[in-house]
Enzyme design. Structure first.
Site, PDB file in Angstrom:
ATOM      1  N   GLY A   1       0.808  -1.217   0.000  1.00 26.55           N
ATOM      2  CA  GLY A   1       0.000   0.000   0.000  1.00 26.55           C
ATOM      3  C   GLY A   1       0.837   1.261   0.000  1.00 26.55           C
ATOM      4  N   GLU A   2       1.892   1.277   0.820  1.00 26.27           N
ATOM      5  CA  GLU A   2       2.753   2.459   0.888  1.00 26.27           C
ATOM      6  C   GLU A   2       3.503   2.684  -0.424  1.00 26.27           C
ATOM      7  OE1 GLU A   2       2.085   0.949   5.013  1.00 26.27           O
ATOM      8  OE2 GLU A   2       2.581   0.076   3.068  1.00 26.27           O
ATOM      9  N   THR A   3       3.897   1.586  -1.079  1.00 23.86           N
ATOM     10  CA  THR A   3       4.607   1.713  -2.349  1.00 23.86           C
ATOM     11  C   THR A   3       3.697   2.298  -3.414  1.00 23.86           C
ATOM     12  OG1 THR A   3       5.957  -0.210  -1.758  1.00 23.86           O
ATOM     13  CG2 THR A   3       5.982   0.467  -4.052  1.00 23.86           C
TER      14      THR A   3
END
Length: 206
Positions: free
Chosen positions: A119-121
């Protein structure tokens, strides 16, 4: 969400889904006040004074001691996770910040961008694309904690990885000797951390 000011990291960054804030030239007090105010509204009893203060030294020593105690268990954990995801059994040296040679990019600005997982990527993708549109003399060291984040980064940023504008490795564990090796190897000028990851030793090193 935090980048921190230091000789290695001279710029203070806030990165999120809806905003990218750069603070420099002594204006960090305004950002501190703004963030402190927002946190005090959300967490009025626990977080109102969190941002402006570093933890007491004994707190960080206790934190580091706990990590050292857990460190021998890490290979067992990675092997266990590797039963279902074989990628956890790869690139162990990167997790312990062992590198065969210096990997300092020639660009003037070298950004360590940490996106822990998938998700952060994905959330970092618009920021990365906008950043490279604005500057050509920059390099991003993209780090992850999970194999899914690493695979996503390889897919999303294949062009930058291929042409040398980006390097991808696993993030080292939050211990000072490991962080020292990482900083010496890559010499980042900025640190950007996606989402709400808080790593005390990393921030103290910066």
């Amino acid at each position: 969400l935090w980048g921190v000011r230091s000789p290695f990291c001279p710029r203070l960054f806030g990165v999120g889904f809806f905003a990218s804030i750069e603070v420099k030239n002594g204006d960090s007090a305004l950002l501190h006040d703004t963030i402190s105010h927002c946190l005090s509204r959300i967490f009025p009893y626990t977080m109102s004074n969190y941002i402006p203060h570093q933890p007491h030294p004994w707190v960080r020593r206790l934190y580091a001691l706990c990590l050292y105690v857990l460190l021998p268990i890490v290979p067992l954990y990675l092997l266990w996770r590797g039963r279902k995801q074989p990628e956890y059994r790869q690139h162990w040296a990167e997790r312990f910040a062992f590198y065969t040679h210096s990997r300092v990019a020639p660009q003037k600005r070298r950004v360590w961008l940490h996106a822990v997982s998938l998700g952060e990527t994905r959330a970092a993708a618009p920021l990365v694309h906008a950043f490279f549109k604005q500057t050509s003399d920059a390099h991003i060291i993209l780090t992850h904690t999970t194999p899914t984040g690493r695979a996503s980064g390889q897919e999303l940023f294949a062009e930058y990885l291929k042409d040398g504008r980006m390097t991808q490795v696993y993030a080292p564990y939050d211990l000072n000797p490991l962080l020292n090796r990482f900083f010496k190897t890559f010499a980042p000028t900025d640190v950007w951390i996606m989402e709400t990851e808080v790593w005390p030793n990393l921030m103290a090193q910066c």
